[in-house]
Scaffold this active site. Structure first.
Site, short mmCIF file in Angstrom:
data_model
loop_
_atom_site.label_atom_id
_atom_site.label_comp_id
_atom_site.label_asym_id
_atom_site.label_seq_id
_atom_site.Cartn_x
_atom_site.Cartn_y
_atom_site.Cartn_z
N GLY A 240 0.92 -1.22 0.10
CA GLY A 240 0.06 -0.07 -0.15
C GLY A 240 0.70 1.29 -0.12
N SER A 241 0.17 2.51 0.37
CA SER A 241 1.00 3.54 0.38
C SER A 241 2.13 3.60 1.38
CB SER A 241 0.15 4.90 0.80
OG SER A 241 -0.30 4.61 2.01
N GLU A 262 5.81 -3.33 0.89
CA GLU A 262 5.99 -3.04 -0.71
C GLU A 262 4.98 -1.76 -1.01
OE1 GLU A 262 5.61 -2.54 -3.86
OE2 GLU A 262 4.05 -4.25 -4.45
N CYS A 296 1.74 -0.08 -8.52
CA CYS A 296 2.93 0.74 -7.87
C CYS A 296 3.99 0.73 -8.85
CB CYS A 296 3.18 -0.16 -6.61
SG CYS A 296 3.61 -1.87 -6.97
C1 UN1 Z 1 1.58 -3.68 -7.48
O1 UN1 Z 1 1.63 -2.85 -8.42
O2 UN1 Z 1 1.57 -3.61 -6.28
O3 UN1 Z 1 4.92 -5.40 -12.07
C2 UN1 Z 1 2.26 -4.87 -8.11
C3 UN1 Z 1 3.92 -5.37 -12.11
C4 UN1 Z 1 3.13 -6.36 -11.40
C5 UN1 Z 1 2.94 -6.31 -9.77
C6 UN1 Z 1 2.49 -4.81 -9.37
N1 UN1 Z 1 3.58 -7.85 -11.56
O4 UN1 Z 1 3.33 -4.55 -12.55
#
Ligand code: UN1
Length: 508
Positions: A240-241, A262, A296
């Site tokens: 998350g954030s 993450e 993300c």
């Molecule tokens: C996320 O956005 O939390 O690399 C995970 C990626 C994906 C996972 C993203 N396999 O865009």
């Protein structure tokens, strides 16, 4: 609505589950309404659970873990193999539900379920490879080795943008490592979690290991905080954030637990003067517009050499024109809605702020009328990295910068608080290697001639700085879900001490 029925989603669903036949029936704590972000319409409701329900969930998980830790790891792998197969069977329906509830296009919804299947396969193999090292002891007739034991109950907190895959990265590896897993899904996408739990329940019931995976949707912030504070949970994995991640890190650290973070990314692509634009442009458009800018790993900054800047902007404009926006379940649509009204407000506010700082809109900058939370993907030319550019706005906004020398581009790429993903497009070996060197990108992921998003599960996924430092999925990430024990065995008849210490007792 057939999709919901296929996946055992009712109009009103329990928000706490211990495993097969273990749905709790609290109805007094209010409910979460799951809204389809393309239409603004209600999909179904999920009851929130009480603090007592949380206790029931955790106690059941602790009990189940005692038994599960005794199951040989390759047998645990077999359970995950069966789960992977169950997700293969449900891929189409679950991919559609992800698309309906979260708003990403069907291709990406299916892709997310594929990621679950892939990590299941990896976990099956990993279950036979939980290797420890052996070392040569400095002492005569001694043997040293290390082994890896399960941690216990692992807590997994996931974000709305990957409603099923991120749980699987954590849960499948944690499970083959001998842990049970309690999931707190995002309350923006609870139906995806309920559907996954139903699929797990079928397999777990059949295999006779009921309590490995459970979930709860708390009624209050207090219960969610209690989860993070809970000393019975040795590891909290949080996606998350950075703001919430910092709270999780501090809270877990205070009780000396472990957290795996993450958090936010602010990912850049560098396009140098030798880049193949046939690769760089589609990679940028997919990276910036895919999942409506809500990954993300979304490409948020494009750092372009001055000699190709105009051509890149022209081609980018052309590329963006081809992005069809609409119902993410429609086959030709490339971009769906944002998750909710607040996300649209954040998009508008970010663009206002960056314009105020000196940014110039290249194209986009509009919310779309009608039902649903749609916006236009937007690119903004910026002279320098204004305050807004350094923030992660979960929306399809791309900031475009120009540079003269590669060092300057790398410095810009690194000059943000986040450190998740990065890429360079170049045909020059020296530039690629410079970018990948210790003097290059400071991110957890650094790519050459592929974009910033869409990482494969085989590698370790995660990033540095405010991204939080955690690593999930493949490589040796399984170690985060286990505790290491170093063992020294004396098979001789004397008691030599390490470091040659003499400690002679006359009589014992
Ligand atoms: C996320 O956005 O939390 O690399 C995970 C990626 C994906 C996972 C993203 N396999 O865009």
């Amino acid at each position: 609505m057939d999709i919901l029925r296929t996946l055992n989603i009712a109009d009103k669903n329990s928000g706490a589950c211990l495993g097969p036949r273990g749905w709790l029936d609290t109805k007094t704590e209010g409910s979460v309404q799951s809204i389809n972000p393309s239409t603004g319409q209600l999909l179904a409701e999920v009851y929130r659970c009480s603090p007592q329900d949380y206790e029931t969930v955790i106690n059941a998980s602790i009990d189940a873990q005692r038994e599960w830790s005794q199951v040989p790891a390759p047998v645990r792998g077999e359970v995950i193999r069966r789960l992977g197969n169950a997700f293969r069977e449900h891929k189409d329906a679950l991919g559609s539900l992800v698309s309906m509830e979260m708003g990403k296009i069907k291709q990406e919804g299916d892709g997310e379920v594929q990621e679950m299947i892939d990590i299941a396969d990896l976990a099956v193999g990993q279950s036979r490879m939980l290797y420890g090292k052996t070392m040569h002891s400095e002492r005569l007739h001694h043997r040293m080795y290390e082994q890896w034991h399960p941690l216990g109950v692992v807590g997994v907190i996931t974000a709305f943008n990957f409603p099923v895959a991120v749980w699987a990265w954590n849960a499948f590896i944690a499970a083959v490592a001998g842990n049970t897993v309690i999931w707190k899904p995002s309350s923006k996408v609870p139906l995806c979690a309920i559907a996954v739990q139903h699929i797990c329940n079928e397999v777990l019931e059949e295999m006779g290991y009921p309590g490995i995976f459970s979930l709860f949707l708390p009624a209050s912030h207090e219960t969610a905080t209690e989860f993070v504070e809970d000393r019975r949970i040795p590891l909290i994995s949080f996606t998350g954030s950075s703001r919430t991640g910092r709270f999780v890190a501090e809270t877990v650290a205070r009780r000396m637990g472990r957290s795996l973070l993450e958090c936010s990314g602010n990912n850049a692509i560098i396009v140098d003067e030798t880049a193949n634009l046939e690769l760089a442009i589609p990679a940028t458009v997919f990276g910036a517009v895919g999942t409506a800018g809500q990954r993300c790993t979304t490409t948020r900054r494009l750092i372009v050499h001055e000699s190709v800047y105009d051509e890149v902007v022209t081609r980018l404009t052309h590329g963006y024109k081809q992005v069809t926006i609409g119902n993410p379940l429609e086959p030709n649509v490339l971009m769906g809605p944002l998750i909710d009204g607040a996300a649209v407000e954040a998009y508008v506010a970010a663009l206002e702020a960056v314009k105020g700082e000196g940014g110039e809109i290249l194209f986009g900058d509009a919310r779309l009328d009608g039902p649903g939370y749609f916006v236009k993907p937007t690119a903004v030319a910026v002279d320098t990295q204004y305050e807004m550019v350094k923030k992660e706005t979960f929306a399809p906004i791309l900031y475009v910068l120009r540079y003269k020398h590669l060092d300057e581009a790398i410095a810009l790429q690194n000059d943000v608080p986040q450190g998740l993903s990065s890429a360079i497009f170049t045909s020059t070996l020296q530039h690629a290697e410079r970018f990948l060197s210790a003097m290059g990108s400071d991110c957890g992921i650094a790519n050459v001639n592929i974009g910033t998003s869409g990482a494969e599960i085989g590698g370790a996924f995660g990033g540095e700085k405010e991204t939080g430092g955690g690593r999930e999925a493949g490589s040796d990430c399984w170690k985060a879900y286990m505790r290491r024990q170093t063992n020294t065995i004396n098979w001789g008849t004397a008691l030599p001490l390490a470091q040659g210490i003499q400690f002679d007792l006359a009589n014992t």
